[in-house]
Design a protein around this motif. Structure first.
Motif, PDB file in Angstrom:
ATOM      1  N   MET A   1       0.836  -1.196   0.000  1.00  0.00           N
ATOM      2  CA  MET A   1       0.000   0.000   0.000  1.00  0.00           C
ATOM      3  C   MET A   1       0.878   1.256   0.000  1.00  0.00           C
ATOM      4  SD  MET A   1      -3.065   0.985   2.607  1.00  0.00           S
ATOM      5  CE  MET A   1      -1.966   1.145   3.993  1.00  0.00           C
ATOM      6  N   LYS A   9      -8.149   6.228   0.120  1.00  0.00           N
ATOM      7  CA  LYS A   9      -9.041   5.452   1.004  1.00  0.00           C
ATOM      8  C   LYS A   9      -9.588   6.344   2.122  1.00  0.00           C
ATOM      9  CE  LYS A   9      -8.322   0.991  -0.341  1.00  0.00           C
ATOM     10  NZ  LYS A   9      -9.153  -0.210  -0.236  1.00  0.00           N
ATOM     11  N   LEU A  13     -13.659   7.589   3.138  1.00  0.00           N
ATOM     12  CA  LEU A  13     -14.267   7.437   4.461  1.00  0.00           C
ATOM     13  C   LEU A  13     -15.490   8.337   4.603  1.00  0.00           C
ATOM     14  CD1 LEU A  13     -13.426   5.720   6.886  1.00  0.00           C
ATOM     15  CD2 LEU A  13     -12.223   7.702   7.791  1.00  0.00           C
ATOM     16  N   GLU A 292      -7.921   9.261  14.524  1.00  0.00           N
ATOM     17  CA  GLU A 292      -7.297   8.429  13.483  1.00  0.00           C
ATOM     18  C   GLU A 292      -5.839   8.863  13.278  1.00  0.00           C
ATOM     19  OE1 GLU A 292      -9.420   8.355   9.719  1.00  0.00           O
ATOM     20  OE2 GLU A 292      -7.464   8.324   8.722  1.00  0.00           O
ATOM     21  N   VAL A 295      -3.828   7.455  15.981  1.00  0.00           N
ATOM     22  CA  VAL A 295      -3.527   6.029  15.763  1.00  0.00           C
ATOM     23  C   VAL A 295      -2.384   5.870  14.768  1.00  0.00           C
ATOM     24  CG1 VAL A 295      -4.444   3.852  14.887  1.00  0.00           C
ATOM     25  CG2 VAL A 295      -5.875   5.313  16.318  1.00  0.00           C
ATOM     26  N   ALA A 298       0.714   6.621  16.523  1.00  0.00           N
ATOM     27  CA  ALA A 298       1.087   5.558  17.465  1.00  0.00           C
ATOM     28  C   ALA A 298       1.608   4.325  16.739  1.00  0.00           C
ATOM     29  CB  ALA A 298      -0.117   5.186  18.322  1.00  0.00           C
ATOM     30  N   THR A 299       1.160   4.128  15.503  1.00  0.00           N
ATOM     31  CA  THR A 299       1.609   2.940  14.766  1.00  0.00           C
ATOM     32  C   THR A 299       2.790   3.249  13.842  1.00  0.00           C
ATOM     33  OG1 THR A 299      -0.123   3.363  13.150  1.00  0.00           O
ATOM     34  CG2 THR A 299      -0.592   1.734  14.841  1.00  0.00           C
ATOM     35  N   GLY A 300       3.431   4.374  14.062  1.00  0.00           N
ATOM     36  CA  GLY A 300       4.701   4.570  13.373  1.00  0.00           C
ATOM     37  C   GLY A 300       4.807   5.762  12.446  1.00  0.00           C
ATOM     38  N   ALA A 301       3.729   6.531  12.291  1.00  0.00           N
ATOM     39  CA  ALA A 301       3.810   7.672  11.378  1.00  0.00           C
ATOM     40  C   ALA A 301       4.476   8.858  12.063  1.00  0.00           C
ATOM     41  CB  ALA A 301       2.403   8.066  10.926  1.00  0.00           C
ATOM     42  N   HIS A 305       4.930  12.204   7.726  1.00  0.00           N
ATOM     43  CA  HIS A 305       3.982  11.263   7.104  1.00  0.00           C
ATOM     44  C   HIS A 305       2.570  11.838   7.149  1.00  0.00           C
ATOM     45  CE1 HIS A 305       7.063   8.036   8.146  1.00  0.00           C
ATOM     46  NE2 HIS A 305       6.913   7.939   6.837  1.00  0.00           N
TER      47      HIS A 305
ATOM     48  N   PHE B  86       1.545  -1.257  19.528  1.00  0.00           N
ATOM     49  CA  PHE B  86       0.439  -0.767  20.361  1.00  0.00           C
ATOM     50  C   PHE B  86      -0.852  -1.508  20.049  1.00  0.00           C
ATOM     51  CE2 PHE B  86       2.796   3.096  21.354  1.00  0.00           C
ATOM     52  CZ  PHE B  86       2.320   3.402  22.625  1.00  0.00           C
ATOM     53  N   PHE B  88      -5.016  -1.116  21.216  1.00  0.00           N
ATOM     54  CA  PHE B  88      -5.951  -0.260  21.951  1.00  0.00           C
ATOM     55  C   PHE B  88      -7.254  -1.010  22.222  1.00  0.00           C
ATOM     56  CE2 PHE B  88      -3.352   2.295  19.082  1.00  0.00           C
ATOM     57  CZ  PHE B  88      -2.757   3.187  19.961  1.00  0.00           C
ATOM     58  N   LEU B  90     -10.232   0.065  21.718  1.00  0.00           N
ATOM     59  CA  LEU B  90     -11.226   0.263  20.648  1.00  0.00           C
ATOM     60  C   LEU B  90     -10.665  -0.082  19.265  1.00  0.00           C
ATOM     61  CD1 LEU B  90     -12.875   3.581  21.903  1.00  0.00           C
ATOM     62  CD2 LEU B  90     -13.740   1.254  22.082  1.00  0.00           C
ATOM     63  N   TYR B  92      -9.178   0.762  16.828  1.00  0.00           N
ATOM     64  CA  TYR B  92      -8.728   1.859  15.985  1.00  0.00           C
ATOM     65  C   TYR B  92      -8.245   1.386  14.603  1.00  0.00           C
ATOM     66  CZ  TYR B  92      -8.803   4.780  20.185  1.00  0.00           C
ATOM     67  OH  TYR B  92      -9.181   5.463  21.311  1.00  0.00           O
ATOM     68  N   LEU B  94      -8.679   1.370  10.448  1.00  0.00           N
ATOM     69  CA  LEU B  94      -9.220   2.293   9.441  1.00  0.00           C
ATOM     70  C   LEU B  94     -10.267   1.542   8.617  1.00  0.00           C
ATOM     71  CD1 LEU B  94      -6.075   4.266   8.273  1.00  0.00           C
ATOM     72  CD2 LEU B  94      -7.653   4.738  10.126  1.00  0.00           C
ATOM     73  N   PRO B  95     -11.519   2.002   8.652  1.00  0.00           N
ATOM     74  CA  PRO B  95     -12.614   1.213   8.080  1.00  0.00           C
ATOM     75  C   PRO B  95     -12.551   1.024   6.571  1.00  0.00           C
ATOM     76  CG  PRO B  95     -13.387   3.377   8.793  1.00  0.00           C
ATOM     77  CD  PRO B  95     -11.995   3.243   9.277  1.00  0.00           C
ATOM     78  N   THR B  96     -11.869   1.919   5.857  1.00  0.00           N
ATOM     79  CA  THR B  96     -11.835   1.774   4.391  1.00  0.00           C
ATOM     80  C   THR B  96     -10.663   0.910   3.922  1.00  0.00           C
ATOM     81  OG1 THR B  96     -10.645   3.863   4.279  1.00  0.00           O
ATOM     82  CG2 THR B  96     -13.012   3.947   3.867  1.00  0.00           C
ATOM     83  N   LEU B  97      -9.805   0.513   4.856  1.00  0.00           N
ATOM     84  CA  LEU B  97      -8.677  -0.351   4.486  1.00  0.00           C
ATOM     85  C   LEU B  97      -9.023  -1.803   4.797  1.00  0.00           C
ATOM     86  CD1 LEU B  97      -5.538   1.594   5.806  1.00  0.00           C
ATOM     87  CD2 LEU B  97      -6.715   1.800   3.618  1.00  0.00           C
ATOM     88  N   SER B  98      -8.550  -2.702   3.948  1.00  0.00           N
ATOM     89  CA  SER B  98      -8.774  -4.128   4.195  1.00  0.00           C
ATOM     90  C   SER B  98      -7.951  -4.565   5.411  1.00  0.00           C
ATOM     91  CB  SER B  98      -8.345  -4.931   2.964  1.00  0.00           C
ATOM     92  OG  SER B  98      -6.941  -4.851   2.829  1.00  0.00           O
ATOM     93  N   GLU B 101      -4.356  -4.405   4.571  1.00  0.00           N
ATOM     94  CA  GLU B 101      -3.857  -3.022   4.495  1.00  0.00           C
ATOM     95  C   GLU B 101      -3.717  -2.408   5.885  1.00  0.00           C
ATOM     96  OE1 GLU B 101      -5.500  -1.618   0.113  1.00  0.00           O
ATOM     97  OE2 GLU B 101      -6.854  -1.619   1.834  1.00  0.00           O
ATOM     98  N   MET B 105      -0.027  -1.250   7.501  1.00  0.00           N
ATOM     99  CA  MET B 105       0.133   0.209   7.565  1.00  0.00           C
ATOM    100  C   MET B 105       1.436   0.667   8.230  1.00  0.00           C
ATOM    101  SD  MET B 105      -2.816   2.877   8.474  1.00  0.00           S
ATOM    102  CE  MET B 105      -2.766   2.473  10.201  1.00  0.00           C
ATOM    103  N   PRO B 106       1.841   0.083   9.377  1.00  0.00           N
ATOM    104  CA  PRO B 106       3.115   0.534   9.977  1.00  0.00           C
ATOM    105  C   PRO B 106       4.313   0.336   9.038  1.00  0.00           C
ATOM    106  CG  PRO B 106       1.841  -0.722  11.564  1.00  0.00           C
ATOM    107  CD  PRO B 106       1.157  -0.894  10.239  1.00  0.00           C
ATOM    108  N   LEU B 108       4.205   0.791   5.884  1.00  0.00           N
ATOM    109  CA  LEU B 108       4.173   1.917   4.946  1.00  0.00           C
ATOM    110  C   LEU B 108       5.031   3.053   5.484  1.00  0.00           C
ATOM    111  CD1 LEU B 108       2.853   3.673   2.631  1.00  0.00           C
ATOM    112  CD2 LEU B 108       1.029   4.151   4.258  1.00  0.00           C
ATOM    113  N   PHE B 109       4.894   3.313   6.786  1.00  0.00           N
ATOM    114  CA  PHE B 109       5.650   4.420   7.370  1.00  0.00           C
ATOM    115  C   PHE B 109       7.125   4.066   7.516  1.00  0.00           C
ATOM    116  CE2 PHE B 109       1.314   4.907   9.326  1.00  0.00           C
ATOM    117  CZ  PHE B 109       0.902   5.851   8.408  1.00  0.00           C
ATOM    118  N   ARG B 150      -1.329  -5.803  13.392  1.00  0.00           N
ATOM    119  CA  ARG B 150      -0.753  -4.503  13.032  1.00  0.00           C
ATOM    120  C   ARG B 150       0.375  -4.122  13.997  1.00  0.00           C
ATOM    121  NH1 ARG B 150      -4.876   0.347  13.459  1.00  0.00           N
ATOM    122  NH2 ARG B 150      -4.579  -0.127  15.667  1.00  0.00           N
TER     123      ARG B 150
END
Lengths: 394, 230
Positions: A1, A9, A13, A292, A295, A298-301, A305, B86, B88, B90, B92, B94-98, B101, B105-106, B108-109, B150
């Motif tokens: 991705m 994407k 939303l 968002e 998040v 927290a996940t690395g961005a 980014h 991490f 959480f 809830l 968290y 992303l609803p539009t990503l499979s 994906e 995501m991490p 990607l960064f 993730r």
């Protein structure tokens, strides 16, 4: 991705808001593209019309030409004429493409409330007016004026004379002569439509002006040389007046400049509105997606980014809107043109809005610029959001 | 992971509030430590300090030999991405990503996208058949599996979980904890904040926080049994 995919994407939303923003950008680009295309076509059309005037210089006997024209229309006699040889001499001068002599004479019929203007011309005049077409679509050839009694009717002259067919005869009691219609011209939208064109020699004989002409219309090989050629004519011929069409051209150019300034003012407003709309959409999006963004952090961005993500979203919005707008403009071009034509002066009748790659490029660059600029502030706001506060937000 | 004399203080008007005070903790690889305490006791603040999401007022947090409190922002981001996962309450996602994906995501960064790695992690948490699904079509347990995947995709040394089963049914909760047991067995250090005493009972060690301070229990290592027995 990729980040681009993530940005698209993210836009999905909130489909309704994304769609509305795209529609607003598309509408702006459609207006922008239509105006630019129209402006380009408008200038092209005016220039073409000016070119179609076909005359860069006019050589007339000394004296006010407007007074002379008025005198002709009233049936009076012009005191000064040019010798026919002047036309031949002008034709031989450097920079002259065509020198067409003409002899104008009016027959006034007050009882019928009309004045018929007979214009004695030769084949050079047909060459000069090379955009003329007969009502059967053919280009008028020199054969139309080869017979002494030939008359070529302008569109309005034919209507007044109620002549429709080739070979019909026209009796002119004032000079006790009969002419045979050899052709009827398609309307040109100019004064040419009202004239009766007869062979120059015939006009000179019928009106008792052998060897005389009232004007020489000159087309130059290079219109930008008009001043030089006019000076040369002035130096060579005594008792003539040189009318340059540059004054008219200058007026029309000034008119085009005014129209262009108006159009670019509208374009600037359209771009500004579009930019503010995109900025507003992206700011709202950033506020709503605070958690968002937390998040993602927290996940690395990193901040960069997040900045890139929001900026890419803004660019994606504007580019998609821009391309849609170009498509819309292409589809709705004729309608937009009809509206614009009401507001601009001297709009040529022909279709002026066409797909102009330069205008398309300007639109794409302009909307990219809008996207880049409008995206900066929301992107900075998003990048500055503190992660733990973002994660706490509702 | 070692925490030494950690303080996190805030100014509230003229008053200074210590969300964390004099906190020390060491977590070894393969150890799962539970953090328990009432709401506002400082559990999330502690996780934020360990996870480099916030900086302490004083003290040190040393992870994999690096004092993260001394790292500049840019390096801190990279360190968090590479060494810490991490989870959480809830999810968290992303609803539009499979699923795939979201999991990837991490990466990607980190600019190190690896589909095979994503697939392997998804298989490990039991999501191999749902990689193309959208989060909205999953139940709570599966969504938390996605969040776990993730968190693991960049192969971290430390997993931080903030009430990871707080929104799950019992069966889903047990499945998540089973995954944690597997990860711990593979040498991953896990720090989990929880209200759930039964969940805490599955941790090797439990730390209780009250008003930002660690309570000293003689039975800390056997706390779950003792606590559950009461």
């Amino acid at each position: 991705m990729s980040l681009t995919r993530l940005a698209i994407k993210s836009l999905l939303l909130r489909p309704a808001r994304t769609l509305l923003t795209i529609v607003s950008v598309a509408a702006s680009v459609a207006v922008l593209f239509s105006l630019l295309s129209f402006n380009s076509g408008y200038q092209e059309g005016l220039q073409k019309q000016m070119q179609q005037m076909g005359v860069h210089l006019m050589v007339v006997p000394i004296g006010c030409p407007y007074e002379a024209a008025s005198l002709v229309l009233e049936g009076g006699e012009i005191e000064n004429y040019l010798n026919e040889s002047v036309a031949e001499e002008i034709a031989g001068m450097e920079g002259v493409a065509i020198a067409a002599p003409s002899l104008m004479h009016a027959i006034v019929r007050p009882e019928d409330g009309r004045t018929d203007i007979y214009l004695g011309v030769d084949e050079k005049h047909l060459e000069l007016k090379n955009w003329w077409r007969l009502n059967d679509g053919e280009k008028p050839g020199p054969g139309l004026l080869s017979e002494d009694d030939a008359v070529l009717l302008g569109w309005d002259a034919a209507l007044i004379e109620k002549r429709e067919a080739i070979g019909e005869r026209i009796w002119v009691p004032e000079i006790e002569s009969e002419f045979s219609v050899t052709g009827i011209l398609e309307p040109t939208g100019t004064q040419d439509d009202g004239f009766f064109y007869v062979p120059l020699r015939t006009a000179q004989e019928q009106f008792g002006l052998e060897g005389k002409i009232t004007a020489v219309q000159v087309r130059l090989t290079d219109p930008s040389m008009a001043a030089e050629v006019a000076d040369a004519l002035d130096a060579r011929f005594a008792g003539v007046e040189i009318i340059r069409m540059e004054e008219l051209l200058g007026s029309m150019t000034a008119l085009m400049d005014s129209a262009r300034a108006l159009i670019f003012a509208i374009v600037a407003v359209v771009i500004a509105i579009s930019g503010v709309g995109v900025l507003n959409t992206m700011l709202m999006s950033v506020f709503e997606r605070t958690r968002e963004i937390g998040v993602l952090r927290a996940t690395g961005a990193g901040r960069l980014h997040i900045f890139s993500l929001v900026w890419t979203e803004t660019l994606a919005l504007t580019v998609i809107g821009g391309v849609t707008g170009l498509g819309l403009a292409a589809v709705a071009a004729r309608g937009v043109e009809a509206v614009i034509k009401r507001f601009v002066p001297m709009a040529p009748q022909e279709a002026m809005t066409r797909f102009d790659p330069h205008a398309a490029l300007i639109c794409v660059l302009a909307i990219l610029g809008v996207g880049l600029v409008a995206g900066i502030y929301p992107s900075l706001r998003a990048a500055q959001i503190r992660t733990i506060e973002a994660l706490r937000s509702e | 992971m070692a925490i030494r004399n950690l303080w996190r203080s805030y100014e509230r008007g003229s008053e200074t509030v210590h969300a964390l005070a004099e906190f020390d903790l060491t977590v070894q690889p393969g150890e799962m430590v539970g953090i328990v305490g009432r709401s506002g006791s400082g559990k999330t603040t502690l996780l934020n300090q360990i996870g480099c999401l916030d900086r302490p007022t004083t003290g040190q947090v040393i992870i994999a030999g690096t004092d993260v409190t001394a790292l500049p922002e840019r390096e801190l981001v990279a360190f968090r991405r590479d060494h810490i996962g991490f989870i959480f309450q809830l999810f968290y996602l992303l609803p539009t990503l499979s699923v795939a994906e979201n999991v990837g995501m991490p990466m990607l960064f980190a600019r190190a996208h690896d589909r095979e790695r994503v697939r392997a992690i998804c298989e490990r948490v039991g999501l191999a058949d749902q990689m193309t699904a959208l989060p909205g079509s999953l139940d709570g347990g599966d969504m938390q599996r996605v969040a776990i995947a993730r968190a693991l995709v960049n192969d971290p040394a430390l997993l931080l979980a903030d009430e990871p089963t707080g929104r799950l049914e019992r069966q889903a909760r047990d499945e998540v904890l089973d995954i944690f047991d597997d990860l711990r067995a593979d040498g991953l250090a896990i720090v989990m904040a929880t209200h759930d005493l039964e969940q805490a009972a599955r941790c090797g060690r439990v730390i209780e926080l009250r008003d930002g301070r660690r309570l000293e229990h003689a039975y800390e290592d056997s706390w779950p049994k003792a606590h559950c027995a009461t």
